[in-house]
Write an enzyme that holds these catalytic residues in place. Structure first.
Site, short mmCIF file in Angstrom:
data_model
loop_
_atom_site.label_atom_id
_atom_site.label_comp_id
_atom_site.label_asym_id
_atom_site.label_seq_id
_atom_site.Cartn_x
_atom_site.Cartn_y
_atom_site.Cartn_z
CG ASP A 46 -0.50 -0.24 2.74
OD1 ASP A 46 0.64 -0.51 2.81
OD2 ASP A 46 -1.45 -0.07 3.58
N GLY A 131 -3.23 -6.65 18.73
CA GLY A 131 -1.80 -7.24 18.11
C GLY A 131 -1.68 -8.49 17.38
CG ASP A 184 -4.55 -1.74 8.12
OD1 ASP A 184 -4.31 -2.53 7.28
OD2 ASP A 184 -3.70 -1.76 8.96
C1 GLA Z 1 -0.04 -2.91 8.55
C2 GLA Z 1 -0.55 -1.62 7.91
C3 GLA Z 1 -1.00 -1.36 6.52
C4 GLA Z 1 -0.08 -2.33 5.57
C5 GLA Z 1 0.02 -3.78 5.99
C6 GLA Z 1 0.91 -4.68 5.23
O1 GLA Z 1 -1.53 -3.41 8.56
O2 GLA Z 1 -1.35 -0.99 8.61
O3 GLA Z 1 -0.90 -0.20 5.99
O4 GLA Z 1 0.93 -1.84 5.04
O5 GLA Z 1 0.45 -3.58 7.44
O6 GLA Z 1 0.36 -5.05 4.07
#
Ligand code: GLA
Length: 388
Positions: A46, A131, A184
């Protein structure tokens, strides 16, 4: 075998309203809800302007809120004794710490975006495991955002959803200080039942991808190795990706091709960039394979993705490698670690009749190797954030 159920949203909201009233001696006005997520493919792509394919979980964070007239905000949680209280201006960078940074930070970010944010009392009930690499932090941010936008009288239309996503990203990166990439928050707001969400971070385009899961279960296994994205590992990976793009003279690794990546001088930076470029190339094929129900293609692409995260990006761990290997041995179609890494969860695509056997095999292996007992949950693709 422990399997975490998401609970019934209406029941959770009713219980939370009652707890709110006991705590603050006044009724809640709105309950906001936002889900955790599991990513099917496209890890650490991302922030490199690549592609991702996450889905919203049925497990969500709920917040009950009521406006106050004195411009102050008070945050409390059913999961943690820590509380936070301050003015909206104090909710910005350098203000709240711990979980409150993710929650109160959203008030500051919405204010920065021009939303009339009143003072509020907030009570949180987080039902996304913490976590576990399932984005409990984005669920918290987005549940606060939709509740506050409802208080401010905004309909949750496309523009308001975008505003919510952006405010939550600012809270996470600028207030909580986690240098994450936006996947996310995007899926926590835009997730849809029955579908994964294809996001292109170069164009910000999103598209629901209906999943042909007939006879298959998406099983998530939380290894209980807890990860923190504010630790240095995530930021170090991001810095390596930026170094790779700079050496190649491209704005982001989305514009890099594999042949150029293989000429990067530093071995570690080269491996990091190789993961990002090959991983983005796996996203559309996985989306197509899951639409057609092509199990062989998913198996191969998940295996390649996990190996890439283990060997090139170096974000796996023994527990994740074990969960993935044992799931496949016990009958999963495919499995890979999911999320930011350094612990957290794996995701496996498992024929319905093999789910029990896969969970049991992972539990047995973890016990044999002296790992903490893992927790499992079923990832039913669910709706994004809203109010109740
Ligand atoms: C975490 C970060 C996301 C992304 C993932 C890995 O969830 O919050 O932005 O980078 O790791 O894909």
């Amino acid at each position: 075998m422990s399997q975490l159920a998401p609970g019934r949203p209406d029941q959770i909201a009713a219980d939370l309203r009652a707890a709110f009233e006991r705590r603050y001696a006044a009724p809640a006005t709105v309950v906001g809800r936002a889900p955790g997520r599991v990513n099917l493919i496209g890890e650490h792509t991302d922030y490199n302007r690549g592609l991702v394919l996450p889905l919203a979980l049925p497990h969500a964070t709920y917040v009950a809120v009521a406006p106050r007239t004195d411009g102050r905000a008070r945050f409390a949680s059913l999961q943690d004794d820590a509380t936070w209280e301050g003015t909206l201006a104090e909710a910005g960078p350098g203000g709240p710490t711990g979980w409150a940074a993710y929650a109160a930070g959203v008030l500051w970010a919405l204010g920065e975006a021009g939303v009339e944010v009143p003072g509020v009392d907030v009570l949180v009930d987080g039902r996304v495991p913490l976590g576990a690499g399932l984005s409990s932090s984005a669920a918290l941010e987005c549940s606060v955002a939709v509740a506050m936008l409802a208080l401010a009288g905004r309909d949750l239309d496309d523009a308001t959803r975008r505003l919510a996503i952006d405010a939550c990203i600012r809270a996470e990166t600028e207030v909580a200080g986690a240098p994450t990439g936006g996947m996310d928050q995007t899926v926590a707001v835009l997730g849809e039942p029955g579908a994964a969400l294809l996001v292109d971070f170069d164009t910000d385009e999103t598209r629901p991808v209906p999943l042909a899961l007939d006879g298959l279960t998406l099983l998530v296994t939380d290894t209980r190795v807890s990860h923190e994205l504010t630790d240095g590992g995530y930021a170090a990976r991001r810095a390596d990706c930026e170094a790779a793009a700079a050496e190649l003279g491209v704005p982001s690794l989305r514009q890099a091709d594999l042949a150029a990546v293989e000429r990067i001088s530093d071995e570690r930076v080269r491996a990091r960039a190789r993961h990002v470029v090959t991983e983005t190339d796996r996203v559309l094929p996985v989306a197509e394979a899951l639409t057609r129900g092509d199990r062989d293609a998913v198996a191969e692409l998940f295996a390649a993705s996990h190996a890439s995260m283990r060997d090139d990006f170096e974000i796996s761990c023994d527990e994740l490698d074990a969960a993935v290997a044992v799931a496949v041995e016990a009958g999963a179609v495919g499995a890979r670690m999911t999320g930011g890494g350094f612990g957290g969860s794996s995701v496996a695509l498992v024929p319905d009749e093999r789910v029990e056997a896969v969970m049991r095999a992972i539990d047995t292996e973890f016990a044999l190797r002296g790992f903490a007992a893992p927790a499992h949950l079923v990832a039913v693709p669910s709706a994004g954030a809203g109010t109740l």
